[in-house]
Write a protein that holds these residues in place. Structure first.
Motif, PDB file in Angstrom:
ATOM      1  N   ASP A 124      -2.807  12.880  -7.716  1.00  0.00           N
ATOM      2  CA  ASP A 124      -3.256  12.089  -8.862  1.00  0.00           C
ATOM      3  C   ASP A 124      -2.187  12.050  -9.953  1.00  0.00           C
ATOM      4  O   ASP A 124      -1.919  10.998 -10.536  1.00  0.00           O
ATOM      5  N   ALA A 125      -1.569  13.195 -10.212  1.00  0.00           N
ATOM      6  CA  ALA A 125      -0.529  13.260 -11.247  1.00  0.00           C
ATOM      7  C   ALA A 125       0.695  12.436 -10.852  1.00  0.00           C
ATOM      8  O   ALA A 125       1.220  11.653 -11.658  1.00  0.00           O
ATOM      9  N   LEU A 126       1.154  12.592  -9.619  1.00  0.00           N
ATOM     10  CA  LEU A 126       2.352  11.873  -9.179  1.00  0.00           C
ATOM     11  C   LEU A 126       2.121  10.374  -9.100  1.00  0.00           C
ATOM     12  O   LEU A 126       3.003   9.574  -9.428  1.00  0.00           O
ATOM     13  N   ASN A 127       0.926   9.974  -8.681  1.00  0.00           N
ATOM     14  CA  ASN A 127       0.603   8.550  -8.632  1.00  0.00           C
ATOM     15  C   ASN A 127       0.558   7.958 -10.034  1.00  0.00           C
ATOM     16  O   ASN A 127       1.025   6.836 -10.265  1.00  0.00           O
ATOM     17  N   SER A 128       0.011   8.727 -10.969  1.00  0.00           N
ATOM     18  CA  SER A 128      -0.067   8.264 -12.360  1.00  0.00           C
ATOM     19  C   SER A 128       1.325   8.079 -12.967  1.00  0.00           C
ATOM     20  O   SER A 128       1.558   7.136 -13.706  1.00  0.00           O
ATOM     21  N   ILE A 129       2.239   8.986 -12.635  1.00  0.00           N
ATOM     22  CA  ILE A 129       3.594   8.905 -13.193  1.00  0.00           C
ATOM     23  C   ILE A 129       4.414   7.822 -12.499  1.00  0.00           C
ATOM     24  O   ILE A 129       4.936   6.903 -13.136  1.00  0.00           O
ATOM     25  N   MET A 130       4.497   7.924 -11.175  1.00  0.00           N
ATOM     26  CA  MET A 130       5.456   7.116 -10.437  1.00  0.00           C
ATOM     27  C   MET A 130       4.991   5.683 -10.206  1.00  0.00           C
ATOM     28  O   MET A 130       5.791   4.751 -10.272  1.00  0.00           O
ATOM     29  N   VAL A 157      17.701   7.601  -3.205  1.00  0.00           N
ATOM     30  CA  VAL A 157      18.249   7.243  -1.890  1.00  0.00           C
ATOM     31  C   VAL A 157      17.259   6.382  -1.104  1.00  0.00           C
ATOM     32  O   VAL A 157      17.610   5.309  -0.613  1.00  0.00           O
ATOM     33  N   LEU A 158      16.013   6.852  -1.009  1.00  0.00           N
ATOM     34  CA  LEU A 158      15.008   6.092  -0.269  1.00  0.00           C
ATOM     35  C   LEU A 158      14.417   4.948  -1.085  1.00  0.00           C
ATOM     36  O   LEU A 158      13.817   4.035  -0.538  1.00  0.00           O
ATOM     37  N   GLY A 159      14.575   5.021  -2.415  1.00  0.00           N
ATOM     38  CA  GLY A 159      14.096   3.939  -3.270  1.00  0.00           C
ATOM     39  C   GLY A 159      12.588   3.904  -3.452  1.00  0.00           C
ATOM     40  O   GLY A 159      12.006   2.839  -3.690  1.00  0.00           O
ATOM     41  N   ILE A 160      11.941   5.064  -3.350  1.00  0.00           N
ATOM     42  CA  ILE A 160      10.493   5.122  -3.586  1.00  0.00           C
ATOM     43  C   ILE A 160      10.212   4.753  -5.034  1.00  0.00           C
ATOM     44  O   ILE A 160      10.902   5.184  -5.950  1.00  0.00           O
ATOM     45  N   VAL A 161       9.173   3.938  -5.233  1.00  0.00           N
ATOM     46  CA  VAL A 161       8.851   3.408  -6.551  1.00  0.00           C
ATOM     47  C   VAL A 161       8.638   4.541  -7.558  1.00  0.00           C
ATOM     48  O   VAL A 161       7.979   5.539  -7.267  1.00  0.00           O
ATOM     49  N   SER A 162       9.241   4.397  -8.735  1.00  0.00           N
ATOM     50  CA  SER A 162       9.075   5.377  -9.805  1.00  0.00           C
ATOM     51  C   SER A 162       9.160   4.657 -11.142  1.00  0.00           C
ATOM     52  O   SER A 162      10.255   4.337 -11.614  1.00  0.00           O
ATOM     53  N   ASN A 163       8.005   4.404 -11.742  1.00  0.00           N
ATOM     54  CA  ASN A 163       7.937   3.676 -13.008  1.00  0.00           C
ATOM     55  C   ASN A 163       7.832   4.594 -14.219  1.00  0.00           C
ATOM     56  O   ASN A 163       7.834   4.121 -15.358  1.00  0.00           O
ATOM     57  N   GLY A 164       7.714   5.894 -13.977  1.00  0.00           N
ATOM     58  CA  GLY A 164       7.551   6.840 -15.078  1.00  0.00           C
ATOM     59  C   GLY A 164       8.769   7.720 -15.258  1.00  0.00           C
ATOM     60  O   GLY A 164       9.845   7.468 -14.710  1.00  0.00           O
ATOM     61  N   SER A 165       8.582   8.777 -16.021  1.00  0.00           N
ATOM     62  CA  SER A 165       9.672   9.699 -16.339  1.00  0.00           C
ATOM     63  C   SER A 165      10.033  10.563 -15.133  1.00  0.00           C
ATOM     64  O   SER A 165       9.170  11.210 -14.533  1.00  0.00           O
ATOM     65  N   ILE A 166      11.307  10.586 -14.793  1.00  0.00           N
ATOM     66  CA  ILE A 166      11.781  11.417 -13.691  1.00  0.00           C
ATOM     67  C   ILE A 166      11.591  12.893 -14.008  1.00  0.00           C
ATOM     68  O   ILE A 166      11.333  13.714 -13.112  1.00  0.00           O
ATOM     69  N   LEU A 167      11.666  13.244 -15.284  1.00  0.00           N
ATOM     70  CA  LEU A 167      11.471  14.644 -15.688  1.00  0.00           C
ATOM     71  C   LEU A 167      10.030  15.087 -15.434  1.00  0.00           C
ATOM     72  O   LEU A 167       9.786  16.224 -15.022  1.00  0.00           O
ATOM     73  N   LEU A 168       9.072  14.176 -15.675  1.00  0.00           N
ATOM     74  CA  LEU A 168       7.670  14.505 -15.406  1.00  0.00           C
ATOM     75  C   LEU A 168       7.426  14.661 -13.912  1.00  0.00           C
ATOM     76  O   LEU A 168       6.624  15.505 -13.490  1.00  0.00           O
ATOM     77  N   VAL A 169       8.106  13.856 -13.116  1.00  0.00           N
ATOM     78  CA  VAL A 169       7.979  13.968 -11.656  1.00  0.00           C
ATOM     79  C   VAL A 169       8.485  15.327 -11.198  1.00  0.00           C
ATOM     80  O   VAL A 169       7.829  16.020 -10.417  1.00  0.00           O
ATOM     81  N   VAL A 170       9.649  15.731 -11.706  1.00  0.00           N
ATOM     82  CA  VAL A 170      10.228  17.025 -11.342  1.00  0.00           C
ATOM     83  C   VAL A 170       9.329  18.163 -11.812  1.00  0.00           C
ATOM     84  O   VAL A 170       9.084  19.127 -11.074  1.00  0.00           O
ATOM     85  N   LEU A 186       0.827  -1.202   0.000  1.00  0.00           N
ATOM     86  CA  LEU A 186       0.000   0.000   0.000  1.00  0.00           C
ATOM     87  C   LEU A 186       0.865   1.256   0.000  1.00  0.00           C
ATOM     88  O   LEU A 186       0.502   2.278  -0.593  1.00  0.00           O
ATOM     89  N   PHE A 187       2.037   1.173   0.635  1.00  0.00           N
ATOM     90  CA  PHE A 187       2.933   2.332   0.687  1.00  0.00           C
ATOM     91  C   PHE A 187       3.396   2.730  -0.712  1.00  0.00           C
ATOM     92  O   PHE A 187       3.601   3.912  -0.990  1.00  0.00           O
ATOM     93  N   ASP A 188       3.548   1.731  -1.598  1.00  0.00           N
ATOM     94  CA  ASP A 188       3.997   2.030  -2.963  1.00  0.00           C
ATOM     95  C   ASP A 188       3.004   2.920  -3.698  1.00  0.00           C
ATOM     96  O   ASP A 188       3.390   3.685  -4.583  1.00  0.00           O
ATOM     97  N   THR A 189       1.723   2.810  -3.342  1.00  0.00           N
ATOM     98  CA  THR A 189       0.693   3.572  -4.056  1.00  0.00           C
ATOM     99  C   THR A 189       0.573   5.009  -3.565  1.00  0.00           C
ATOM    100  O   THR A 189       0.214   5.892  -4.338  1.00  0.00           O
ATOM    101  N   PHE A 190       0.853   5.232  -2.264  1.00  0.00           N
ATOM    102  CA  PHE A 190       0.732   6.621  -1.811  1.00  0.00           C
ATOM    103  C   PHE A 190       2.051   7.285  -1.467  1.00  0.00           C
ATOM    104  O   PHE A 190       2.079   8.455  -1.072  1.00  0.00           O
ATOM    105  N   SER A 191       3.179   6.569  -1.645  1.00  0.00           N
ATOM    106  CA  SER A 191       4.478   7.220  -1.430  1.00  0.00           C
ATOM    107  C   SER A 191       4.729   8.379  -2.403  1.00  0.00           C
ATOM    108  O   SER A 191       5.337   9.383  -2.005  1.00  0.00           O
ATOM    109  N   PRO A 192       4.268   8.285  -3.683  1.00  0.00           N
ATOM    110  CA  PRO A 192       4.456   9.445  -4.573  1.00  0.00           C
ATOM    111  C   PRO A 192       3.780  10.711  -4.059  1.00  0.00           C
ATOM    112  O   PRO A 192       4.328  11.815  -4.205  1.00  0.00           O
ATOM    113  N   LEU A 193       2.596  10.565  -3.443  1.00  0.00           N
ATOM    114  CA  LEU A 193       1.907  11.764  -2.973  1.00  0.00           C
ATOM    115  C   LEU A 193       2.613  12.370  -1.762  1.00  0.00           C
ATOM    116  O   LEU A 193       2.475  13.566  -1.493  1.00  0.00           O
ATOM    117  N   LEU A 194       3.392  11.553  -1.034  1.00  0.00           N
ATOM    118  CA  LEU A 194       4.169  12.101   0.076  1.00  0.00           C
ATOM    119  C   LEU A 194       5.211  13.091  -0.424  1.00  0.00           C
ATOM    120  O   LEU A 194       5.490  14.097   0.234  1.00  0.00           O
TER     121      LEU A 194
END
Length: 331
Positions: free
Chosen positions: A288-294, A207-220, A134-142
């Motif tokens: 919503d955006a960060l969850n969709s990307i990461m 460093v923390l290894g939070i799941v990121s399956n999308g573009s790092i540029l979109l996250v930034v 469950l943490f993988d799904t809401f870690s992006p919003l953190l």
């Protein structure tokens, strides 16, 4: 006597500070009310779409805690679009689990297996896999929350100091326009906000290894827009505070309610009117955006509406900053 005099002074000081009294007594009631409605929402049964299944099996599923929908034609694309929990294709014996919420995915699997592990259906995960937590799904919003929170607080307090020390009054006495002042402050603080944003994103992912399956540029990019919203909101609200203490008091009114609608708590279980309240909060779209990307690994096409709404929030707060500065020479 001296203690009594001190107590009397504090009471009189707070009695004259109507804003502090309102935040002191009303803010907890607001947060408690939100929590009451959120945690007392009706739990909805997960939706299971079934194709090519015998009538007897469908009836058996309906008796379980599932909302079963029969379809003649279905696909993974439709599953993504609808947001249903799962799709069982009896023709291929595959159970497609959306897995946007791992807890619901595990619940569906347990119900279909009668509470026992089974290989009757081959589980196919649309997002993540069987090890997804469950943490993988809401870690992006953190990430989005911390960017929003710290930029909001630092920008608000920084501009408040500019006003209380008289720096802003001296600027207003010069030929510089109100628009130039607001733009200058936003760009100046925005440079440091961007550095902070990049640091948070890179640290969280590498460093923390939070799941990121999308573009790092979109996250930034998303986090930078979130920082822009927080920056413009923080500078606007600082005009209503007379001290750092009062600026901090805005947190339970501005920050805490947004947490409830950012995805940590399932929105589907909330009342419709409460879901609509969440849609007027910036963190709802940021999450919503960060969850969709990461987590889901989606691209710009899936998040551009969220980004446009966030930019609209930033523009509205910029205009409110401008209006606030024009109305008073000491915002």
């Amino acid at each position: 006597m001296r203690v009594r005099a001190l107590i009397h002074r504090i009471i009189q000081q707070l009695r004259r500070d109507k804003r502090t009294l309102a935040l002191l007594f009303l803010a907890p009631l607001l947060v408690l009310t939100l929590m009451y409605f959120i945690f007392n929402g009706d739990d909805k049964d997960p939706t299971l779409v079934v194709t090519d299944a015998p009538t007897q099996m469908v009836e058996q599923f309906k008796k379980a805690k599932l909302h079963v929908v029969e379809k003649k034609h279905y696909s993974v694309h439709k599953l993504k679009k609808s947001g249903d929990a799962a799709w069982l294709d009896m023709k291929t014996k595959k159970l497609h689990l959306l897995n946007d919420d791992p807890t619901i995915a595990k619940q569906v699997r347990m119900i279909l297996s009668g509470g026992k592990p089974t290989n009757e259906f081959k589980a196919v995960y649309v997002y993540g896999d069987s090890k997804t937590s469950l943490f993988d799904t809401f870690s992006p919003l953190l990430i989005g929350f911390f960017v929003f929170f710290f930029v909001f607080l630092i920008a608000g307090i920084a501009l408040l100091k500019e006003r209380t020390t008289g720096t802003l009054d001296r600027l207003l006495a010069t030929p510089i326009t109100h628009g130039e002042i607001i733009s200058g402050y936003l760009i100046g603080y925005g440079i440091f906000a961007m550095i902070q944003t990049i640091l948070i994103v890179l640290f969280s992912i590498y460093v923390l290894g939070i799941v990121s399956n999308g573009s790092i540029l979109l996250v930034v990019l998303t986090c930078m827009i979130v920082a822009l919203v927080a920056l413009s909101l923080g500078t606007f609200l600082s005009s209503f505070a007379n001290s750092e203490f009062q600026m901090v008091q805005f947190i339970p009114l501005v920050i805490v309610p947004q947490i409830f609608f950012s995805g940590i708590f399932p929105l589907e279980t909330m009342a419709t009117w409460l879901q609509n309240v969440g849609k007027v909060m910036p963190l709802y779209y940021a999450a919503d955006a960060l969850n969709s990307i990461m987590y889901k690994g989606l691209g710009f096409k899936a998040i551009y509406i969220d980004l446009l709404v966030l930019l609209l929030f930033a523009f509205i707060f910029y205009i409110l900053n401008f209006i606030s500065l024009r109305r008073s020479r000491s915002i």
